[in-house]
Design an enzyme around this catalytic site. Sequence first.
Site, mmCIF file in Angstrom:
data_model
loop_
_atom_site.group_PDB
_atom_site.id
_atom_site.type_symbol
_atom_site.label_atom_id
_atom_site.label_comp_id
_atom_site.label_asym_id
_atom_site.label_seq_id
_atom_site.Cartn_x
_atom_site.Cartn_y
_atom_site.Cartn_z
ATOM 1 N NE ARG A 1 2.322 -90.495 -58.348
ATOM 2 C CZ ARG A 1 1.955 -89.597 -59.252
ATOM 3 N NH1 ARG A 1 1.647 -89.989 -60.476
ATOM 4 N NH2 ARG A 1 1.899 -88.316 -58.959
ATOM 5 C CG HIS B 1 -0.976 -85.608 -55.361
ATOM 6 N ND1 HIS B 1 0.392 -85.721 -55.175
ATOM 7 C CD2 HIS B 1 -1.153 -85.422 -56.707
ATOM 8 C CE1 HIS B 1 0.997 -85.614 -56.352
ATOM 9 N NE2 HIS B 1 0.096 -85.431 -57.293
ATOM 10 C CD GLN C 1 -0.775 -81.087 -58.315
ATOM 11 O OE1 GLN C 1 -0.096 -81.920 -58.896
ATOM 12 N NE2 GLN C 1 -0.900 -79.842 -58.749
ATOM 13 C CG ASP D 1 -7.684 -84.959 -60.192
ATOM 14 O OD1 ASP D 1 -7.081 -85.129 -61.268
ATOM 15 O OD2 ASP D 1 -7.511 -85.706 -59.195
ATOM 16 C CB CYS E 1 -3.483 -81.874 -60.140
ATOM 17 S SG CYS E 1 -4.592 -83.251 -60.492
ATOM 18 N NE ARG F 1 3.783 -81.740 -57.572
ATOM 19 C CZ ARG F 1 3.482 -82.979 -57.990
ATOM 20 N NH1 ARG F 1 2.516 -83.156 -58.867
ATOM 21 N NH2 ARG F 1 4.106 -84.042 -57.505
#
Length: 303
Positions: A103, A130, A133, A222, A262, A290
């Site tokens: 990440r 991402h 996700q 988000d 998310c 996930r």
Amino acid sequence: MKNFISISRCSVDELCGLLELSIELKELFKGGGRDICLSGKVLAMLFEKTSLRTRISFQVAMYDLGGTSLYLKPSDIGIIGKREPAKDMARVFSRYVDGIMARTFAHDTIIELAEYADVPVINALSNWSHPCQAMADLQTIKEHCGELKGLKVAYIGDGNNVARSLAFACAKFDMKFVVATPAGYELDSESIARANEVCPDCVSQTNDPVAAVADAAAVYTDTWVSMGQEDEKEKRLRDFDGFQVNTALMAKAPTDAKVMHCLPAYRGLEITDEVVECSNSVIFDQAENRLHFQRALLKKLLS
Ligand code: CP
Ligand code: NVA
């Protein structure tokens, strides 16, 4: 398929295969079954930014599959490339572990790790995308709505990493994706064009959230302030006024439209508490998926 860096780099067949495997493994593990295909394998998890879901779901996924993981937190690694170049880290890690997930702030860091690593590299979020996700999100939509093809997802808020991966994912699965942002926060035109190369006219943009949610199977939002943008917070909160996913906006969407986020969610900003908690919300299914999607991904890449 050696790495998982961006949905745009994967073929439709690869993505469909991962989704099917994720659904299969979800059933297996929920039914009490086991699959220890990664017995003895180690995943290094490099985090330049904080995480709850990504860290825990990858860690549990490795454990479930019989392997183990190493968590390298931001204070352990700092910014990749600062103490030593990403290309050196990639080669060193390749001598110790069977896979690397990272990440990062810069997306190029993940690309450099992948270029120099001998082991698979997984994007666990960069400023640009991402992908894990977005795939968990499509699994969630499929579970709640049936087939994906032709469904419309309305994304309200910032044209950010999460929006970009969803645009690529929706295009790969023949879905419609409409991004409604304030002026100046749109997705870049290159990403829109890249998505529409796969599925012409599937991805579009507007500055009108009400127009976006019409006919939507799901309304997604988000945070308005992604990790690394904390200095812009005040300005962003002003600029995103009118883009909150609240009961008034959901009243303009079909009555069965699912609510998606998310997480982490900032209640009272991009979404209200009432909408997070409403019966159409599938937000915690997204978080759960996930784990299932990443099990499938790890099995595919590391076994
Ligand atoms: N959605 C998501 O990636 O959450 P974390 O930042 O907690 O990992
Ligand atoms: N856009 C958010 C997603 C967090 C999971 C961020 O990058 O901070």
